[in-house]
Design a protein around this motif. Structure first.
Motif, PDB file in Angstrom:
ATOM      1  N   ALA A  95      68.950  29.224  29.705  1.00  0.00           N
ATOM      2  CA  ALA A  95      68.132  28.085  30.148  1.00  0.00           C
ATOM      3  C   ALA A  95      67.675  27.203  28.983  1.00  0.00           C
ATOM      4  CB  ALA A  95      66.951  28.605  30.959  1.00  0.00           C
ATOM      5  N   GLU A  96      66.338  27.077  28.812  1.00  0.00           N
ATOM      6  CA  GLU A  96      65.781  26.143  27.831  1.00  0.00           C
ATOM      7  C   GLU A  96      66.071  26.520  26.378  1.00  0.00           C
ATOM      8  OE1 GLU A  96      63.990  27.346  30.397  1.00  0.00           O
ATOM      9  OE2 GLU A  96      62.706  25.791  31.286  1.00  0.00           O
ATOM     10  N   MET A  97      66.595  27.721  26.145  1.00  0.00           N
ATOM     11  CA  MET A  97      67.040  28.047  24.791  1.00  0.00           C
ATOM     12  C   MET A  97      67.985  26.961  24.289  1.00  0.00           C
ATOM     13  SD  MET A  97      67.767  32.163  25.106  1.00  0.00           S
ATOM     14  CE  MET A  97      68.673  32.286  23.554  1.00  0.00           C
ATOM     15  N   ALA A  98      68.886  26.535  25.167  1.00  0.00           N
ATOM     16  CA  ALA A  98      69.878  25.521  24.804  1.00  0.00           C
ATOM     17  C   ALA A  98      69.409  24.109  25.124  1.00  0.00           C
ATOM     18  CB  ALA A  98      71.194  25.799  25.530  1.00  0.00           C
ATOM     19  N   THR A  99      68.812  23.957  26.318  1.00  0.00           N
ATOM     20  CA  THR A  99      68.516  22.601  26.792  1.00  0.00           C
ATOM     21  C   THR A  99      67.225  22.021  26.235  1.00  0.00           C
ATOM     22  OG1 THR A  99      67.338  23.430  28.743  1.00  0.00           O
ATOM     23  CG2 THR A  99      69.714  23.113  28.943  1.00  0.00           C
ATOM     24  N   ASN A 100      66.410  22.849  25.572  1.00  0.00           N
ATOM     25  CA  ASN A 100      65.143  22.366  25.030  1.00  0.00           C
ATOM     26  C   ASN A 100      64.959  22.776  23.572  1.00  0.00           C
ATOM     27  OD1 ASN A 100      62.187  22.438  24.377  1.00  0.00           O
ATOM     28  ND2 ASN A 100      61.984  21.608  26.431  1.00  0.00           N
ATOM     29  N   TYR A 101      64.885  24.073  23.318  1.00  0.00           N
ATOM     30  CA  TYR A 101      64.516  24.548  21.984  1.00  0.00           C
ATOM     31  C   TYR A 101      65.563  24.206  20.930  1.00  0.00           C
ATOM     32  CZ  TYR A 101      60.667  26.882  24.270  1.00  0.00           C
ATOM     33  OH  TYR A 101      59.527  27.118  24.996  1.00  0.00           O
ATOM     34  N   TYR A 102      66.834  24.399  21.251  1.00  0.00           N
ATOM     35  CA  TYR A 102      67.888  24.089  20.283  1.00  0.00           C
ATOM     36  C   TYR A 102      67.926  22.590  19.996  1.00  0.00           C
ATOM     37  CZ  TYR A 102      72.558  23.675  18.250  1.00  0.00           C
ATOM     38  OH  TYR A 102      73.624  23.381  17.421  1.00  0.00           O
TER      39      TYR A 102
ATOM     40  N   THR B 194      73.520  35.563  35.296  1.00  0.00           N
ATOM     41  CA  THR B 194      74.130  35.606  33.961  1.00  0.00           C
ATOM     42  C   THR B 194      75.647  35.509  34.118  1.00  0.00           C
ATOM     43  OG1 THR B 194      74.226  38.030  33.973  1.00  0.00           O
ATOM     44  CG2 THR B 194      72.238  37.010  33.053  1.00  0.00           C
ATOM     45  N   ALA B 195      76.363  35.660  33.006  1.00  0.00           N
ATOM     46  CA  ALA B 195      77.828  35.568  32.976  1.00  0.00           C
ATOM     47  C   ALA B 195      78.331  34.177  33.323  1.00  0.00           C
ATOM     48  CB  ALA B 195      78.468  36.608  33.906  1.00  0.00           C
ATOM     49  N   ASN B 196      77.470  33.185  33.163  1.00  0.00           N
ATOM     50  CA  ASN B 196      77.863  31.799  33.400  1.00  0.00           C
ATOM     51  C   ASN B 196      78.010  31.025  32.091  1.00  0.00           C
ATOM     52  OD1 ASN B 196      78.064  29.396  35.358  1.00  0.00           O
ATOM     53  ND2 ASN B 196      76.381  28.741  34.043  1.00  0.00           N
TER      54      ASN B 196
ATOM     55  N   PRO C  88      70.942  30.539  33.491  1.00  0.00           N
ATOM     56  CA  PRO C  88      71.690  30.903  34.699  1.00  0.00           C
ATOM     57  C   PRO C  88      72.531  29.726  35.197  1.00  0.00           C
ATOM     58  CG  PRO C  88      69.453  30.352  35.283  1.00  0.00           C
ATOM     59  CD  PRO C  88      69.530  30.255  33.791  1.00  0.00           C
ATOM     60  N   ILE C  89      73.264  29.928  36.269  1.00  0.00           N
ATOM     61  CA  ILE C  89      74.115  28.873  36.807  1.00  0.00           C
ATOM     62  C   ILE C  89      73.278  27.633  37.122  1.00  0.00           C
ATOM     63  CG2 ILE C  89      73.871  29.646  39.207  1.00  0.00           C
ATOM     64  CD1 ILE C  89      76.841  28.871  39.606  1.00  0.00           C
ATOM     65  N   GLY C  90      73.819  26.485  36.801  1.00  0.00           N
ATOM     66  CA  GLY C  90      73.116  25.226  37.028  1.00  0.00           C
ATOM     67  C   GLY C  90      72.452  24.662  35.789  1.00  0.00           C
ATOM     68  N   TRP C  91      72.454  25.418  34.681  1.00  0.00           N
ATOM     69  CA  TRP C  91      71.887  24.936  33.424  1.00  0.00           C
ATOM     70  C   TRP C  91      73.026  24.545  32.487  1.00  0.00           C
ATOM     71  CZ3 TRP C  91      66.609  24.680  32.039  1.00  0.00           C
ATOM     72  CH2 TRP C  91      65.721  25.136  33.026  1.00  0.00           C
TER      73      TRP C  91
ATOM     74  N   GLU D 126      72.825  20.475  43.189  1.00  0.00           N
ATOM     75  CA  GLU D 126      72.338  21.336  44.262  1.00  0.00           C
ATOM     76  C   GLU D 126      72.849  22.774  44.105  1.00  0.00           C
ATOM     77  OE1 GLU D 126      76.147  19.378  45.687  1.00  0.00           O
ATOM     78  OE2 GLU D 126      74.298  18.729  44.684  1.00  0.00           O
ATOM     79  N   LEU D 127      73.949  22.931  43.354  1.00  0.00           N
ATOM     80  CA  LEU D 127      74.448  24.268  43.055  1.00  0.00           C
ATOM     81  C   LEU D 127      73.687  24.783  41.835  1.00  0.00           C
ATOM     82  CD1 LEU D 127      76.437  26.534  43.640  1.00  0.00           C
ATOM     83  CD2 LEU D 127      78.122  25.361  42.219  1.00  0.00           C
ATOM     84  N   ALA D 128      72.704  25.620  42.057  1.00  0.00           N
ATOM     85  CA  ALA D 128      71.807  26.043  40.993  1.00  0.00           C
ATOM     86  C   ALA D 128      71.439  27.507  41.179  1.00  0.00           C
ATOM     87  CB  ALA D 128      70.551  25.162  40.976  1.00  0.00           C
ATOM     88  N   TRP D 129      70.621  27.989  40.250  1.00  0.00           N
ATOM     89  CA  TRP D 129      70.136  29.366  40.280  1.00  0.00           C
ATOM     90  C   TRP D 129      69.422  29.618  41.610  1.00  0.00           C
ATOM     91  CZ3 TRP D 129      65.651  31.516  36.810  1.00  0.00           C
ATOM     92  CH2 TRP D 129      65.670  32.904  36.856  1.00  0.00           C
ATOM     93  N   GLY D 130      69.803  30.669  42.285  1.00  0.00           N
ATOM     94  CA  GLY D 130      69.212  30.970  43.580  1.00  0.00           C
ATOM     95  C   GLY D 130      70.126  30.641  44.740  1.00  0.00           C
ATOM     96  N   THR D 131      71.194  29.883  44.479  1.00  0.00           N
ATOM     97  CA  THR D 131      72.151  29.556  45.538  1.00  0.00           C
ATOM     98  C   THR D 131      72.891  30.823  45.968  1.00  0.00           C
ATOM     99  OG1 THR D 131      72.480  27.329  44.634  1.00  0.00           O
ATOM    100  CG2 THR D 131      74.157  28.166  46.145  1.00  0.00           C
TER     101      THR D 131
END
Length: 586
Positions: free
Chosen positions: A63-70, A421-423, A446-449, A461-466
Motif C-alpha cells: 500500500a502506502e509504502m510505495a504510493t506515499n512513503y517512497y 498479497t501476491a499482487n 493489496p490488489i488495487g494499489w 472498482e476492482l480493489a482490496w475486498g472484492t
C-alpha cells in the motif's frame, strides 16, 4: 483543584511497596534483563520468518509504502519529507525511516527490505525494552515481563505489522514507561524515553495514552513531566491536523455518523465493558457467540474485580491496571467519536470481535491489566540460588493459553493469500523504477494499489475486498487458454499494462507459470507479449507490460495462453461476470 488531585495521587502512590530512592534496583542476575531483551528481538524476527516467510523475504511493497512513503522520501522538500500527511495524520517515525533509505540512495529493489525489516526491528525494540532492568521497579519478575513482551509481539494481525502501521506498538512502549514514571519516586526514567514525543506524532491511536501521561506527570519526576509537556503540545498539533484533514475530506478513516454527544459517550462505555469482557475471556469464549449485552454484563463484573485490585493492591504493578483501563477507555472514546459510522450504538463491533489496528490498544491494555493483577499474588521459590515468584507467571501463561490467544495469534499473523498479497510486482519492475522510466505502472499489495508515473488503474472498482471466484481454463492439453476483450468504457485510454489473477491447478508449494498474451489488433498488426511468475496454490497476479502505450480502441481482443493448467479470477460487476483483470493505462 490540580493541587488536590496531585495530593490524592501522591497518597495513592505512597501506599505501594516501592523501593525507595536510597535502595538500588533489585540486582540479582544483572545481565538477565538485557539477555531477555535481545531474546525478544530474536524471537520476533524468527516468529515472522516462520509465519510470513513469503512476505518478509519477498521484497514487495504494501500500500502506502510505495504510493506515499517512497514518493515523499524522494521529494526535494525537507518539510514534506518529515511532515507530509498520510490518510490525514502526520506519521513522523516512518517518515524518518523512509528518508533514511533515500539518504542512503538505496536502489528500488532494496527499499521494501529496508522498510519491512526496519519496522520489524523497531517494533521489537519498542516492545522488548520492557524486559530491561529499569522496569524491575514496576515488575520485579524478569520472566513475567518477557512473557508479556512475547504476548504483545505475537498477537497482531498482518496489516498492523507492516511498515505503514508498526507504530501502533508504540502505545505499549509509552504505556509501560508511563507506569514506570508513576512508581519512581526519585529516580528519573531512562533517557531514551524522549522518543515518546516522536512516537506521539504518528497514528491517532497513540493519543489514547496521553490522559494517563498527564495524570502521571502530576506526581512524576522532572524528565517525565517535561516529556509529557512536549508530548501534549505534539498531540495538540496532531489533533489540529486531524481536524483540518477531516474538514478537507483527506481522512477516509474518520467516518462520522449523525449521533449525539450523549449517544457517543454511552457507546464508549458499552464498548468499554464489552471489550473488557471479550478480550479477557479471549477467543475461546467467542465460540459461544455471546450477545453484546452478555459481554457487557460480564465485562462490568470483570471491571469491578479489576477496581478491587486497584483499591486493595499493594504492589507498584497495580498501576499497570490503571494504565490498562485508561488506555482501553480512551481508545474506545477515540473510536466512538472519530469513527462513529462504524463505532456506534448498534454495537456491531462486538458481534465479531477481532484484533485489528482499531483494537490493538485494547489488547495492550488487557495484557497490562492481567499482569498487574497476577503480580499481586506472591509465592517465591529458590532455584539454584535464584528467587522466582512463579504465581504471576503461572496465572499469565494459563490465561494466555486457555483464553485461546496463542492459537488466535498464529492464525492472524500469517501472510494473507491473494488478492491481499501476491499482487505486487515491485521486484520485477525495480529496474524501470530506478531508471525513472515514464509512464510506469507498478502494482503493489493489496490488489488495487499502484505505484504510478503518468499511469492509473482504469477500473478502480476492482480493489482490496472484492470477492473473486475462479474459472477453470482446463482443456485437452496441460495448457490453458482464454480470449477476452477490454471493456468499451476504456476505449479513450492507452493500455500500458494489465495483471491477471491466476491460480495454479496443481497444489505445489511454488509453481512457475508463463502466460503468452496475443493482442489482436484491428489493423492486423498483432502484438505478442509474455509474463511469468512463481505462484502458490492460493494464487497471485501475473503482469503483462506493453512495450509502448497502445490505444485501447485499436485492440480487438486479447488471447491469453498459460503453459500450465490454471484458473483465473472472475468478478461480478452489475450482474456481469468478467475476468478480474486490473487494467492500467493513461
Amino acid at each position: 483543584m490540580i493541587k488536590f488531585l496531585s495530593s490524592y495521587i501522591h497518597r495513592f502512590r505512597n501506599r505501594f511497596e516501592v523501593n525507595d530512592s536510597s535502595q538500588a534496583i533489585i540486582d540479582h542476575c544483572p545481565h538477565r534483563p538485557t539477555l531477555l531483551f535481545v531474546c525478544s528481538i530474536i524471537f520476533y524476527s524468527i516468529y515472522l520468518l516462520i509465519l510470513q516467510p513469503s512476505w518478509v523475504l519477498s521484497g514487495e511493497m504494501w500500500a502506502e509504502m510505495a504510493t506515499n512513503y517512497y514518493i515523499i522520501a524522494n521529494s526535494p522538500s525537507l518539510l514534506q519529507n518529515f511532515f507530509a500527511t498520510d490518510a490525514g495524520y502526520i506519521p513522523l517515525p516512518p517518515r524518518i525511516i523512509a528518508l533514511s533509505a533515500s539518504a542512503l540512495n538505496l536502489p528500488a529493489q532494496f527499499i521494501p527490505y529496508f522498510y519491512t525489516w526496519s519496522a520489524i526491528f523497531a517494533t521489537a525494540l519498542m516492545v522488548g525494552s520492557f524486559c530491561l532492568r529499569a522496569f524491575r521497579r514496576l515488575i520485579e519478575n524478569d520472566f513475567l515481563r518477557f512473557l508479556m513482551v512475547i504476548a504483545i509481539l505475537m498477537v497482531a494481525d498482518f496489516e498492523t505489522r507492516t511498515f505503514i502501521n508498526f507504530t501502533y506498538f508504540s502505545v505499549f512502549f509509552i504505556g509501560v514507561l508511563t507506569a514506570l514514571a508513576f512508581v519512581e519516586k526519585t529516580h528519573e526514567i531512562p533517557w531514551w524515553s524522549w522518543l515518546i514525543p516522536v512516537l506521539i506524532l504518528t497514528k491517532p491511536a497513540t493519543l489514547a495514552i496521553l490522559p494517563a501521561m498527564v495524570f502521571t506527570a502530576l506526581v512524576s519526576n522532572r524528565r517525565f513531566r517535561n516529556i509529557t509537556i512536549v508530548s501534549t503540545v505534539v498531540g495538540a498539533i496532531q489533533i489540529v491536523q486531524l481536524i483540518i484533514s477531516q474538514k478537507s475530506g483527506d481522512m477516509p478513516l474518520l467516518q462520522l455518523a449523525d449521533s449525539t454527544f450523549t449517544s457517543k459517550i454511552l457507546t464508549t462505555f458499552s464498548y468499554f465493558f464489552g471489550f473488557i469482557g471479550h478480550y479477557t475471556l479471549g477467543p475461546t469464549f467467542n465460540l459461544l457467540k455471546l450477545s453484546p449485552l452478555t459481554l457487557i454484563s460480564i465485562g462490568f463484573g470483570i471491571f469491578c474485580l479489576f477496581i478491587s485490585f486497584i483499591i486493595y493492591g499493594k504492589r507498584p504493578s497495580v498501576f499497570l491496571i490503571v494504565i490498562g483501563l485508561s488506555l482501553i477507555f480512551f481508545q474506545l472514546l477515540i473510536n466512538s467519536f472519530g469513527m462513529s459510522l462504524l463505532w456506534n450504538e448498534d454495537l456491531a463491533q462486538l458481534q465479531n470481535v477481532k484484533i485489528s489496528r482499531m483494537t490493538l490498544g485494547i489488547w495492550f491494555g488487557i495484557v497490562l491489566i492481567v499482569s498487574g493483577v497476577g503480580t499481586q499474588f506472591c509465592s517465591d521459590f529458590q532455584f539454584h540460588n535464584i528467587r522466582i515468584n512463579y504465581v504471576p507467571i503461572v496465572i499469565f501463561v494459563l490465561w494466555f493459553v486457555a483464553s485461546g490467544w496463542v492459537i488466535q495469534a498464529i492464525k492472524i499473523s500469517k501472510r494473507p493469500p491473494f488478492p491481499t498479497t501476491a499482487n505486487s510486482q515491485w521486484q520485477l519492475m525495480s529496474p524501470l523504477i530506478n531508471s525513472g522510466n515514464s509512464p510506469l505502472c507498478v502494482p503493489v499489495d493489496p490488489i488495487g494499489w499502484i505505484y504510478q508515473r503518468n499511469c492509473r488503474q482504469l477500473n478502480p472498482e476492482l480493489a482490496w475486498g472484492t470477492l473473486l471466484t475462479y474459472l477453470d481454463l482446463s482443456n485437452e492439453n496441460s495448457s490453458s487458454k482464454i480470449t477476452i476483450s477490454i471493456p468499451h468504457k476504456f476505449s479513450d485510454n492507452n493500455l500500458l499494462a494489465f495483471s491477471i489473477p491466476t491460480k495454479p491447478y496443481q497444489k505445489k508449494s511454488s509453481l512457475p507459470i508463463t502466460v503468452k498474451a496475443l493482442l489482436i489488433m484491428k489493423d492486423g498488426n498483432n502484438h505478442l507479449l509474455f509474463g511469468e511468475k512463481k505462484l502458490k496454490y492460493s494464487g497471485g497476479a501475473i503482469m503483462i507490460k506493453m512495450n509502448e502505450p497502445i490505444p485501447i480502441k485499436e485492440i480487438q481482443a486479447i488471447t491469453l495462453e498459460f503453459d500450465q493448467h490454471v484458473s483465473i479470477g472472475m468478478t461480478n460487476f452489475n450482474g456481469i461476470e468478467e475476468p478480474a483483470i486490473v487494467w492500467m493505462g493513461n
